[in-house]
Design an enzyme around this catalytic site. Structure first.
Site: not given
Ligand code: 13P
Length: 257
Positions: A171, A11, A99, A9
């Protein structure tokens, strides 16, 4: 035996050129890893604007592409939104919905997440539905209640029959981008519970064949112990998925080292 799934991801990171370069680098890296790459399904999740470029760079490599969200609607007067059919047209195979950053920062609720998951599935994409508890819930000992509630209202409310393919990503909110990771035992407990609930609703066979991903500060240094857990079938990886070498190393670990 479930094939592990490693999903990045990205982001809100990477320009189009940077995204293309990262995808091309990962595709080259997978060609070098060959056997390991065949043992893992791999999906890259760039921002919308880079989706086509990443899909092009990934063509010919064993790589899927994920949108980071989609509308619950297929089209129409929804300014700023992107539909599942549009994502598919741009080359997406998967889409992340629910998310925790969207749940928290954009006030997305379970009902909306469920509608998005249904739209994704109807649009020919594999929904990756994210669920997870905040730290206060964990400290109150209410993690499994929270997870059960989210499953009920983000998934089971709209899928009355077993979906073709649907991925759950656990998560824990307190582990995302914090460097704190759930211990393998903490994550396994939640994953086992998720699989049990999936089995009750969609059948034990369906649940046994479906992937449940862990997300929250997964890195090369902690991936092996997490992925060794019987109900952890891969990772939804944020920060480490932006670093070519780290992401490839997690793929190698997921393939069994
Ligand atoms: P990190 O691996 O940066 O903690 O993020 C996890 C996440 O939100 C994946 O969707």
């Amino acid at each position: 035996m479930r094939k592990p799934l490693g999903a990045g991801n990205w982001k809100m990171n990477k320009t189009i050129a940077e995204a293309r370069a990262l995808a091309a680098g990962i595709a080259r890296g997978l060609a070098d890893l060959q056997e390991a790459a065949e043992k893992v399904d791999i999906v890259l999740g760039p921002p919308y604007l880079s989706l086509s470029a990443v899909a092009e760079a990934a063509a010919g490599a064993p790589l899927g592409v994920a949108g980071q969200d989609c509308s619950a609607e297929a089209g129409g007067a929804f300014t700023g939104e992107v539909s599942a059919p549009m994502l598919k047209d741009a080359g997406a195979t998967h889409v992340i919905v629910g998310h925790s950053e969207r749940r928290e920062l954009l006030s997305e609720g379970d009902t909306q997440v469920a509608a998005k998951a249904a739209a994704a599935s109807a649009g020919g994409l594999v929904p990756v539905v994210c669920i997870g508890e905040p730290i206060t819930t964990r400290e109150a000992g209410a993690t499994l209640d929270r997870i059960g509630f989210q499953l009920e209202h983000s998934v089971f409310s709209v899928f009355k029959n077993p979906p073709g393919e649907l991925v759950i990503a656990y998560e824990p909110v307190w582990a995302i981008g914090t460097g704190k990771t759930a211990t393998p035992a903490q994550a396994q407990e939640v994953h086992a519970y998720i699989r049990k609930r999936l089995g009750e609703n969609f059948g034990v066979d369906w649940a046994g064949n479906s992937r449940i991903l862990y997300g929250g500060s997964m890195k090369p240094g902690n991936a092996a112990e997490l992925l060794a857990q019987p109900d952890i079938d891969g990772g939804l990886i944020g920060g480490a998925s932006l670093v070519e070498a780290d992401f490839l190393e997690i793929v190698r670990i997921a393939a069994g080292g």
